[in-house]
Motif scaffolding. Structure first.
Motif, mmCIF file in Angstrom:
data_model
loop_
_atom_site.group_PDB
_atom_site.id
_atom_site.type_symbol
_atom_site.label_atom_id
_atom_site.label_comp_id
_atom_site.label_asym_id
_atom_site.label_seq_id
_atom_site.Cartn_x
_atom_site.Cartn_y
_atom_site.Cartn_z
ATOM 1 N N ALA A 307 -5.603 14.348 -5.225
ATOM 2 C CA ALA A 307 -6.476 15.082 -4.315
ATOM 3 C C ALA A 307 -7.757 14.305 -4.023
ATOM 4 O O ALA A 307 -8.169 14.182 -2.857
ATOM 5 N N ILE A 308 -8.378 13.759 -5.073
ATOM 6 C CA ILE A 308 -9.601 12.988 -4.872
ATOM 7 C C ILE A 308 -9.302 11.724 -4.064
ATOM 8 O O ILE A 308 -10.097 11.316 -3.208
ATOM 9 N N TYR A 309 -8.160 11.108 -4.307
ATOM 10 C CA TYR A 309 -7.759 9.915 -3.544
ATOM 11 C C TYR A 309 -7.665 10.252 -2.044
ATOM 12 O O TYR A 309 -8.138 9.485 -1.196
ATOM 13 N N LYS A 310 -7.065 11.387 -1.717
ATOM 14 C CA LYS A 310 -6.910 11.768 -0.310
ATOM 15 C C LYS A 310 -8.266 11.964 0.363
ATOM 16 O O LYS A 310 -8.456 11.588 1.522
ATOM 17 N N VAL A 312 -11.239 10.578 -0.606
ATOM 18 C CA VAL A 312 -12.036 9.357 -0.573
ATOM 19 C C VAL A 312 -11.411 8.271 0.287
ATOM 20 O O VAL A 312 -12.107 7.559 1.016
ATOM 21 N N TYR A 313 -10.083 8.140 0.226
ATOM 22 C CA TYR A 313 -9.427 7.001 0.866
ATOM 23 C C TYR A 313 -8.589 7.365 2.091
ATOM 24 O O TYR A 313 -8.171 6.476 2.831
ATOM 25 N N GLU A 314 -8.334 8.655 2.313
ATOM 26 C CA GLU A 314 -7.533 9.051 3.477
ATOM 27 C C GLU A 314 -8.275 10.024 4.379
ATOM 28 O O GLU A 314 -7.688 10.604 5.296
ATOM 29 N N ASP A 315 -9.578 10.212 4.111
ATOM 30 C CA ASP A 315 -10.455 11.053 4.938
ATOM 31 C C ASP A 315 -9.973 12.500 5.068
ATOM 32 O O ASP A 315 -10.236 13.167 6.071
ATOM 33 N N ALA A 316 -9.290 12.990 4.037
ATOM 34 C CA ALA A 316 -8.886 14.393 4.040
ATOM 35 C C ALA A 316 -10.113 15.277 3.810
ATOM 36 O O ALA A 316 -11.060 14.872 3.144
ATOM 37 N N GLU A 317 -10.092 16.488 4.369
ATOM 38 C CA GLU A 317 -11.215 17.408 4.181
ATOM 39 C C GLU A 317 -11.142 18.002 2.784
ATOM 40 O O GLU A 317 -10.109 18.532 2.370
ATOM 41 N N VAL A 318 -12.257 17.943 2.080
ATOM 42 C CA VAL A 318 -12.259 18.311 0.673
ATOM 43 C C VAL A 318 -11.846 19.771 0.459
ATOM 44 O O VAL A 318 -11.120 20.086 -0.487
ATOM 45 N N LYS A 319 -12.247 20.670 1.349
ATOM 46 C CA LYS A 319 -11.930 22.084 1.126
ATOM 47 C C LYS A 319 -10.427 22.340 1.213
ATOM 48 O O LYS A 319 -9.888 23.146 0.446
ATOM 49 N N TYR A 320 -9.733 21.629 2.109
ATOM 50 C CA TYR A 320 -8.292 21.822 2.231
ATOM 51 C C TYR A 320 -7.553 21.197 1.050
ATOM 52 O O TYR A 320 -6.540 21.716 0.589
ATOM 53 N N VAL A 321 -8.065 20.095 0.582
ATOM 54 C CA VAL A 321 -7.428 19.423 -0.560
ATOM 55 C C VAL A 321 -7.567 20.274 -1.825
ATOM 56 O O VAL A 321 -6.608 20.438 -2.581
ATOM 57 N N ILE A 322 -8.756 20.843 -2.056
ATOM 58 C CA ILE A 322 -8.964 21.685 -3.230
ATOM 59 C C ILE A 322 -8.107 22.941 -3.154
ATOM 60 O O ILE A 322 -7.468 23.349 -4.142
ATOM 61 N N LEU A 323 -8.073 23.570 -2.004
ATOM 62 C CA LEU A 323 -7.232 24.763 -1.853
ATOM 63 C C LEU A 323 -5.752 24.413 -1.999
ATOM 64 O O LEU A 323 -4.964 25.209 -2.500
ATOM 65 N N GLY A 324 -5.395 23.197 -1.603
ATOM 66 C CA GLY A 324 -4.017 22.744 -1.759
ATOM 67 C C GLY A 324 -3.593 22.677 -3.214
ATOM 68 O O GLY A 324 -2.431 22.930 -3.562
ATOM 69 N N LEU A 325 -4.538 22.344 -4.096
ATOM 70 C CA LEU A 325 -4.235 22.335 -5.523
ATOM 71 C C LEU A 325 -3.857 23.734 -6.011
ATOM 72 O O LEU A 325 -2.979 23.897 -6.865
ATOM 73 N N MET A 326 -4.520 24.743 -5.470
ATOM 74 C CA MET A 326 -4.250 26.120 -5.886
ATOM 75 C C MET A 326 -2.923 26.640 -5.328
ATOM 76 O O MET A 326 -2.343 27.576 -5.874
ATOM 77 N N GLN A 327 -2.469 26.031 -4.256
ATOM 78 C CA GLN A 327 -1.260 26.522 -3.594
ATOM 79 C C GLN A 327 0.012 25.787 -4.015
ATOM 80 O O GLN A 327 1.085 26.016 -3.474
ATOM 81 N N ARG A 328 -0.125 24.920 -5.041
ATOM 82 C CA ARG A 328 1.054 24.237 -5.540
ATOM 83 C C ARG A 328 2.000 25.235 -6.189
ATOM 84 O O ARG A 328 1.600 26.290 -6.658
ATOM 85 N N GLU A 329 3.267 24.873 -6.259
ATOM 86 C CA GLU A 329 4.282 25.753 -6.845
ATOM 87 C C GLU A 329 3.942 26.094 -8.292
ATOM 88 O O GLU A 329 3.476 25.244 -9.057
ATOM 89 N N GLY A 330 4.162 27.349 -8.674
ATOM 90 C CA GLY A 330 3.884 27.759 -10.042
ATOM 91 C C GLY A 330 4.742 27.021 -11.046
ATOM 92 O O GLY A 330 5.889 26.677 -10.783
#
Length: 333
Positions: A307-310, A312-330
């Motif tokens: 997530a941090i790589y995306k 810093v190095y892929e210009d992903a928006e931090v809020k979407y990346v953090i929320l993406g961590l929460m939406q991973r499969e259980g």
């Protein structure tokens, strides 16, 4: 007998360690390539750029003469950014005429090679010119060490006697040092915790609270341990000072430049602007790339690092990346 010690790097941590050594009775040469910084330390007893609120001991001396600092030293302590280690080690090797004890207190992985700092030092300083290599690491803010706040860290080396020598050099009433044989685990924990600290700063900058922080630190420790064990580290090392201890101090305090960089990311600032304005090396940014590539090499799941790589190095928006961590499969913890 008074030990002669060269401390290479007059940033905040190099200065703080020099102060500890000086107070413990060592003869310390604090080296900086910046002559104006050397003059400030020697004449004003301050290092305002790195430790604006601290007063240095009158007898602590700095020099810009690398050869002079190294030649007379019995112990050489590297406290420069990871990217500077190889070149500096190569430079000093020609000045070493008899074996020295080599210590490093830096935290990171070399870009492209992904090598640990002790490995770089082994490659650049011939074995006949060193007695051993020791990594000094653990939960420690330079500002608090300067104020004699209680601090506990680890001296790690495959050579136990050398680790004990370093322990003896640094230990005192406010600065406690343990020894550890697992230098690989200590260096991996020291490097990778900076990535998690960037993430912790980011969730703080986004306005999330203690629940999120606790989750990030705990799951961050899990992925650091997975990669470290795959590389050959003892899993128990990550439950110690250079693992969970360093994570706690780096992920919870504005003293941490990695946390501060992450906090600004969470507030929406661009990484290039952040690094320029901070004016100091943020090891977690470069280590993120090395750890991301290592996770692929070892086929280790490291979602927070990803997530941090995306961001810093892929210009992903931090809020979407953090929320993406929460939406991973259980899954099972």
């Amino acid at each position: 007998m008074q030990k002669q010690v060269a401390v290479l790097g007059a940033g905040s941590w190099g200065t703080a360690l020099s102060k500890v050594l000086y107070e413990n009775g060592c003869s310390v040469n604090l080296w900086s390539r910046n002559q104006s910084q050397v003059d400030e330390i020697n004449h004003c007893h301050s290092n305002k750029n790195y430790l604006p609120d601290s007063v240095l001991p009158d007898g602590l001396k700095a020099t810009s003469n690398l050869k002079a600092a190294v030649e007379t030293a019995q112990v050489i302590v590297f406290v420069v950014p990871t990217k500077a280690i190889r070149n500096l080690a190569h430079q000093i090797a020609e000045f070493i005429t008899e074996p020295k004890l080599i210590v490093h207190a830096s935290k990171g992985l070399e870009q492209l090679t992904h090598k640990r700092i002790s490995t770089i030092l082994e490659e650049e300083i011939p074995i006949k010119k060193r007695t051993a290599i020791v990594a000094l690491s653990g939960p420690s803010h330079a500002e608090e060490v300067m104020a004699n706040d209680l601090t506990t860290i680890t001296a790690a080396s495959e050579d136990e006697e050398s680790a004990k020598t370093v322990q003896g050099l640094f230990i005192n009433d406010y600065f406690r040092v343990y020894t550890n044989k697992d230098i690989l685990g200590v260096e991996i924990g020291a490097a990778l915790k900076n990535i998690i600290a960037v993430g912790a700063g980011a969730i703080s900058g986004m306005g999330f609270g203690d629940n999120a922080k606790a989750a990030l630190v705990t799951r961050g420790l899990a992925e650091i341990t997975r990669l470290g064990v795959a590389m050959g580290a003892d899993p128990l090392t990550f439950m110690g000072l250079s693992g969970v201890g360093d994570l706690i101090v780096t992920c919870t305090s504005p003293h941490s430049r990695n946390w501060r960089a992450g906090h600004l990311l969470g507030e929406g600032q661009e990484i290039d602007t952040i690094l320029t304005e901070m004016g100091m090396v943020v090891e977690g940014i470069s280590t993120t790339k090395a750890a991301f590539e290592l996770s692929q090499e070892y086929n280790i799941d490291m979602p927070i690092t990803d997530a941090i790589y995306k961001v810093v190095y892929e210009d992903a928006e931090v809020k979407y990346v953090i929320l993406g961590l929460m939406q991973r499969e259980g899954k099972s913890e």
